[in-house]
Motif scaffolding. Structure first.
Motif, PDB file in Angstrom:
ATOM      1  N   UNK A  88      11.145  12.926  -1.603  1.00  0.00           N
ATOM      2  CA  UNK A  88       9.883  12.502  -1.006  1.00  0.00           C
ATOM      3  C   UNK A  88       8.844  12.115  -2.056  1.00  0.00           C
ATOM      4  N   UNK A  89       9.252  12.128  -3.325  1.00  0.00           N
ATOM      5  CA  UNK A  89       8.264  11.915  -4.389  1.00  0.00           C
ATOM      6  C   UNK A  89       7.948  10.442  -4.606  1.00  0.00           C
ATOM      7  N   UNK A 108       7.103   6.508  -3.176  1.00  0.00           N
ATOM      8  CA  UNK A 108       6.523   5.785  -2.048  1.00  0.00           C
ATOM      9  C   UNK A 108       7.573   4.858  -1.427  1.00  0.00           C
ATOM     10  N   UNK A 149      14.696   4.035  -0.827  1.00  0.00           N
ATOM     11  CA  UNK A 149      15.756   4.446   0.096  1.00  0.00           C
ATOM     12  C   UNK A 149      17.110   3.866  -0.287  1.00  0.00           C
ATOM     13  N   UNK A 190       4.298  13.814  -0.458  1.00  0.00           N
ATOM     14  CA  UNK A 190       4.544  14.060  -1.871  1.00  0.00           C
ATOM     15  C   UNK A 190       4.259  12.843  -2.750  1.00  0.00           C
ATOM     16  N   UNK A 191       4.543  11.641  -2.212  1.00  0.00           N
ATOM     17  CA  UNK A 191       4.368  10.479  -3.085  1.00  0.00           C
ATOM     18  C   UNK A 191       2.898  10.192  -3.376  1.00  0.00           C
ATOM     19  N   UNK A 236       0.879  12.688  -4.047  1.00  0.00           N
ATOM     20  CA  UNK A 236       0.696  13.587  -5.187  1.00  0.00           C
ATOM     21  C   UNK A 236       1.272  12.945  -6.457  1.00  0.00           C
ATOM     22  N   UNK A 237       2.420  12.279  -6.301  1.00  0.00           N
ATOM     23  CA  UNK A 237       2.995  11.576  -7.454  1.00  0.00           C
ATOM     24  C   UNK A 237       1.994  10.561  -8.000  1.00  0.00           C
ATOM     25  N   UNK A 238       1.368   9.821  -7.088  1.00  0.00           N
ATOM     26  CA  UNK A 238       0.399   8.817  -7.524  1.00  0.00           C
ATOM     27  C   UNK A 238      -0.778   9.475  -8.236  1.00  0.00           C
ATOM     28  N   UNK A 287      -3.594   1.365  -1.903  1.00  0.00           N
ATOM     29  CA  UNK A 287      -2.269   0.868  -2.305  1.00  0.00           C
ATOM     30  C   UNK A 287      -1.103   1.758  -1.882  1.00  0.00           C
ATOM     31  N   UNK A 288      -1.350   3.044  -1.745  1.00  0.00           N
ATOM     32  CA  UNK A 288      -0.222   3.917  -1.394  1.00  0.00           C
ATOM     33  C   UNK A 288      -0.271   4.378   0.055  1.00  0.00           C
ATOM     34  N   UNK A 313      -0.635   1.300   3.552  1.00  0.00           N
ATOM     35  CA  UNK A 313       0.510   0.536   4.029  1.00  0.00           C
ATOM     36  C   UNK A 313       1.487   1.439   4.786  1.00  0.00           C
ATOM     37  N   UNK A 314       1.660   2.649   4.299  1.00  0.00           N
ATOM     38  CA  UNK A 314       2.529   3.586   5.010  1.00  0.00           C
ATOM     39  C   UNK A 314       1.911   3.993   6.340  1.00  0.00           C
ATOM     40  N   UNK A 358       6.413  -4.719   6.370  1.00  0.00           N
ATOM     41  CA  UNK A 358       5.663  -3.524   6.001  1.00  0.00           C
ATOM     42  C   UNK A 358       6.600  -2.436   5.490  1.00  0.00           C
ATOM     43  N   UNK A 406      10.244  -1.583   4.232  1.00  0.00           N
ATOM     44  CA  UNK A 406      11.541  -2.093   3.781  1.00  0.00           C
ATOM     45  C   UNK A 406      12.723  -1.305   4.333  1.00  0.00           C
ATOM     46  N   UNK A 407      12.492  -0.042   4.724  1.00  0.00           N
ATOM     47  CA  UNK A 407      13.608   0.762   5.229  1.00  0.00           C
ATOM     48  C   UNK A 407      14.173   0.193   6.518  1.00  0.00           C
TER      49      UNK A 407
END
Ligand code: ATP
Ligand code: MG
Lengths: 334, 324
Positions: free
Chosen positions: A103-104, A106, A153, B204-205, B207-209, B222-223, B226-227, B300, B302-303
Motif C-alpha cells: 500500500x506504500x 500510489x 499493480x 500509506x502512499x 505517508x510515503x509522499x 497530486x496524490x 486523483x485517487x 483515472x 490504471x488498475x
C-alpha cells in the motif's frame, strides 16, 4: 563535534486520545554513527514505529505529542525545525521505508513518476533528468529500467518493496530508516531484499536504522542492536555484546523465544505474561511483572540506564547494588 | 476494450425493448382514440375509421409493436407526432440539444461545487467549515428542485430583474435552470468527495509522499485528489439520470423548450409516438453517456484497464470455484 550522524536524547512521545494517554516512547537515547546499521528490536507495540516517525517528524498530528527530548542530525535538532525545513530533510537526508509495500505506492501514478518525484523535490534538475535517474534507480534495485512507465499493480510484492527502496535511496540519504522492510514478504524474497539493502547501504555509506522482529536479521546485518520494551530502550550495545552477553532479562527471554534447530526443545519458550500496556505503565520497572529475575525492589524502583562499559548499556536493577536476588514465587526455567 | 464497449452497447437492446414494450402497453390500455384526437370532434365516423386504418391502429398490438420497432431499426423512424404530423425524431433532436446543454452545465456546476466543498470539509474535518458545508449541502438536497427554482425566479427575475423568468432567448436564460438542477446534486458530490478524500488521505502512499518531503498542498493535489476522484466519477453516471429526471420538471417551470418539456406536454396530450420516441432516445443517450463515463475511468485509474479489458469473463469462474 563527534562522528555521530544522529543523536536521540531523552525522547518522550505520547499518543493522547479521548480515552487514554499511551506512553509509546519513554525517555530513549541513542547515537548512530555515519555508515552504521542499528537494529531496533522489540515486541509489537514496543514503540519502534513511533520512534521512527518521531525522527522523521511524521507522527500523526494532534494525537501524537513529542513531550520532550531532542533528535539531532549533525548537531541540529530536528524537533525544533519548521515544517519547511523538515521537508528539505525528509527524502533528502533521512528516508524511510514503511512496513507494508503493498500500500506504500500510489496506485494511479507510474513508478517512474513516483521515483522521480523525490528527485525533483530535492535535486535541481529537469524532468527528463529526474526520470533518467528514476530508471537508473530501478536498475539498481534489480528491476528492468524500461518498466518505469508501469503502475504499481503491475508489480509483485517483492518488486514493490524494491521500488519503495528505490524511492528511499534516490537522493542518496545519509540515514535510511527501514521499518520492518520485509515482514510483509515471502521468506525467500526477504533474504534477497535484505541482501540488496545491505549492498546499497555499503555502496553509498548510508547509515541505517533497521526495525525488525527478527533477531537473525539483526545478527547478520547490524553493527549495533537496541532492544525496546514498552517504549524504553532496555538494552543497547554492539551486536557482539548484546548477542553474546545479553544482560537484560527481556533480551535473554527474546533469545530463548527463537526456535533453534540444533537444540532439542520440546516447546518454544514463550515470555510469560502479556506485553505491558503502554497506556498504563507501572511506576516501577515495566518488565518486572513478566521478569523471572524480579525482586521486591524491582516492583518499587524504576531503574536507571546503566553503562556496563564499551557502550553496552542496560536498564535493569540486576546490575546495581539494590537488587535483592530472585524472589521465591518465580523460578526461571532455563 | 472494444469488446467491452460492444458488449455494453448490446446491453442497450433489451433495455430499449423493455421500455418501448411498457409504453406501448400503456398506450393500448389508456382510453381514448388517437385518431379522433387528431381529427377533432367535428370529424365524421368514416373519417376517423380511415385515419385509424392509416395509422395502423386496427392491427393487433403485437403487429403494431413489431412494425414500430422495425421502423426504428431500418430507418430510424420513431413514428410521427399525433399533434403536428411531423416525424418525432426531427422534433426531438433540436430539443435534445437544448436539454443536453442545460444538463451538461448542471452536472458541471454540481460536480465542481460539490467536489470543492467536499475537499474543503475533508481538509478541515471536524471544524466549523466542515459543519457549514454539511448544512449547506443538506439544505440543497432536501429542498425540492422546483422550490429552489421558484425562489430563484422570485429573486433574480421578479425582484432584481437580472435574469429572464422563462425561456431561452438569451444566454442568461440558461443560468437558472442549470443552477437549480446542479445545486440539487451538490450534496451527493460533497459527501462522496469528503469521505473518499478522508479515506485516501489516511492511505500509506500519502505517508510515503510525506516521507519524500512533499508539501501538503502538493500531496492533496497530486496524490490524494486523483485517487479520491474515482468514486466521484462513478457517481456522475448515476447523477446524470437524476439530472435528466429533474430536468423534466424544471423545463416546464422555466419554460425551456427541451425534451423534458416535450415529453411532459406529449403525455398530457396523449401523444404516444412522441412520449415513446422521447423515452427511447433518452434511454439511449443515457446509456451511451454512462458508457463514456465508465470508459473514461481508465484514464483515472490504471488498475481498471486490466479488469475492463478482460471484462466479466475472468470474474465468473472465480465465483464458481468458491461455490464448489
Ligand atoms: N495513532 C495512534 N494513536 C494512539 N495510539 C497509538 C497510535 N499509534 C501507535 N499507538 C500506540 O503506541 C504504542 C507503540 O506503537 P508502535 O506502532 O510504535 O509499535 P511498534 O513497536 O512499531 O509495533 P509493531 O512491531 O507491531 O509495528 C502501541 O501501544 C500503539 O497502540
Ligand atoms: Mg511498527
Amino acid at each position: 563535534m563527534s562522528d555521530n550522524l544522529l543523536s536521540v536524547r531523552e525522547l518522550v512521545i505520547h499518543y493522547e486520545t479521548d480515552e487514554e494517554v499511551v506512553e509509546a516512547v519513554n525517555n530513549i537515547s541513542f547515537d548512530l554513527k555515519k555508515g552504521e546499521i542499528l537494529g531496533l528490536v522489540g515486541e509489537t507495540g514496543a514503540g519502534k514505529t513511533t520512534t521512527a516517525l518521531g525522527i522523521m517528524g511524521l507522527l500523526p498530528p494532534k494525537v501524537a505529542n513529542v513531550i520532550s527530548g531532542s533528535v539531532e542530525l549533525d548537531g541540529n535538532d530536528l524537533l525544533r525545525m519548521t515544517d519547511r525545513q523538515m521537508r528539505k530533510i525528509r527524502g533528502k537526508r533521512i528516508s524511510m521505508i514503511f512496513q507494508d509495500p503493498m500500500t506504500a505506492l500510489n496506485p494511479v501514478k507510474t513508478v517512474g513518476d513516483q521515483i522521480s518525484e523525490v528527485v525533483l523535490l530535492h535535486d535541481r534538475c529537469s524532468k527528463a533528468e529526474a526520470l533518467r535517474r528514476a530508471q537508473e534507480m530501478l536498475g539498481m534495485v534489480g528491476i528492468v529500467p524500461e518498466r518505469y512507465r508501469d503502475y504499481p499493480h503491475q508489480f509483485s510484492g517483492g518488486m514493490k518493496q524494491r521500488i519503495v527502496i528505490a524511492i528511499a535511496l534516490a537522493c542518496r540519504p545519509d540515514l535510511l530508516i527501514a521499518d520492518e522492510p520485509t515482514t510483509a514478504l515471502d521468506v525467500t524474497i526477504q533474504a534477497q531484499i535484505l541482501d540488496m539493502m545491505r549492498n546499497l547501504q555499503k555502496e553509498n555509506g548510508t547509515s541505517m536504522i533497521l526495525i525488525t522482529h527478527d533477531l537473525g536479521v539483526v545478527a547478520e546485518m547490524c553493527d549495533h542492536c537496541a532492544v525496546m520494551y514498552a517504549g524504553e530502550l532496555v538494552e543497547y550495545g554492539t551486536v557482539e555484546a548484546v548477542f553474546d552477553h545479553p544482560k537484560h532479562p527481556y533480551t535473554e527471554a527474546l533469545y530463548r523465544s527463537i526456535p533453534s534447530l540444533d537444540k532439542d526443545v520440546e516447546r518454544l519458550h514463550v515470555i510469560p505474561g502479556m506485553v505491558t500496556d503502554p497506556a498504563s505503565l507501572p511506576a516501577y520497572c515495566s518488565f518486572a511483572d513478566r521478569c523471572g529475575d524480579a525482586c521486591g525492589m524491582c516492583r518499587t524502583l524504576d531503574p536507571k540506564v546503566l553503562d556496563l562499559g564499551g557502550g553496552h548499556t542496560v536498564k535493569c536493577l540486576k546490575y546495581t547494588s539494590k537488587w535483592e536476588g530472585k524472589t521465591d514465587g518465580k523460578t526461571e526455567s532455563a | 476494450m472494444l469488446k467491452y464497449i460492444v458488449k455494453r452497447i448490446l446491453y442497450l437492446i433489451p433495455i430499449l425493448l423493455g421500455v418501448s414494450a411498457i409504453i406501448f402497453a400503456l398506450k393500448t390500455i389508456t382510453p381514448g382514440d388517437p385518431a379522433r384526437q387528431i381529427l377533432g370532434n367535428e370529424a365524421s365516423e368514416e373519417q376517423v375509421q380511415a385515419k385509424r386504418e392509416e395509422l395502423g391502429l386496427n392491427d393487433p398490438v403485437v403487429v403494431q409493436y413489431l412494425r414500430y420497432i422495425g421502423g426504428i431499426v431500418t430507418g430510424g423512424d420513431f413514428g410521427d407526432s399525433y399533434r403536428t404530423g411531423e416525424p418525432v425524431l426531427s422534433e426531438i433532436v433540436p430539443r435534445l440539444w437544448t436539454s443536453a446543454k442545460i444538463t451538461f452545465g448542471a452536472v458541471i456546476i454540481g460536480a465542481a461545487v460539490g467536489v470543492l466543498l467536499g475537499i474543503i470539509s475533508a481538509l478541515k474535518k471536524y471544524t466549523w467549515a466542515d459543519s457549514l458545508v454539511l448544512v449547506i449541502s443538506m439544505f440543497f438536497q432536501s429542498v425540492p428542485e422546483f422550490v429552489v427554482a421558484l425562489v430563484l425566479i422570485m429573486i433574480f427575475a421578479v425582484n432584481l430583474h437580472l435574469l429572464p423568468a422563462t425561456g431561452l432567448e438569451s444566454w442568461q436564460g440558461y443560468i437558472m435552470p442549470m443552477l437549480c438542477i446542479g445545486l440539487s446534486s451538490v450534496a451527493g458530490y460533497t459527501r462522496i468527495t469528503r469521505s473518499s478524500m478522508l479515506e485516501v488521505l489516511g492511505e500509506d502512499y500519502i505517508r510515503t509522499a510525506r516521507a519524500k518531503g512533499q508539501s501538503e498542498s502538493n500531496i492533496t493535489v497530486h496524490h490524494a485528489l486523483r485517487n479520491a476522484m474515482i468514486p466521484v466519477a462513478q457517481s456522475v453516471g448515476t447523477n446524470l439520470g437524476n439530472a435528466i429526471g429533474g430536468g423534466m420538471v424544471l423545463e416546464t417551470v422555466f419554460g425551456v423548450p427541451g425534451v423534458g418539456k416535450y415529453i411532459v406536454d406529449s403525455i398530457t396530450q396523449r401523444n404516444y409516438p412522441s412520449v415513446l420516441g422521447g423515452a427511447l432516445i433518452i434511454a439511449m443517450v443515457l446509456t451511451v453517456i454512462n458508457l463514456i463515463v465508465d470508459v473514461s475511468f481508465v484514464l483515472i485509474d490504471p488498475r481498471l484497464k486490466t479488469t475492463i479489458i478482460s471484462g466479466g469473463a475472468k470474474r465468473a469462474p472465480k465465483k464458481k470455484i468458491k461455490a464448489a
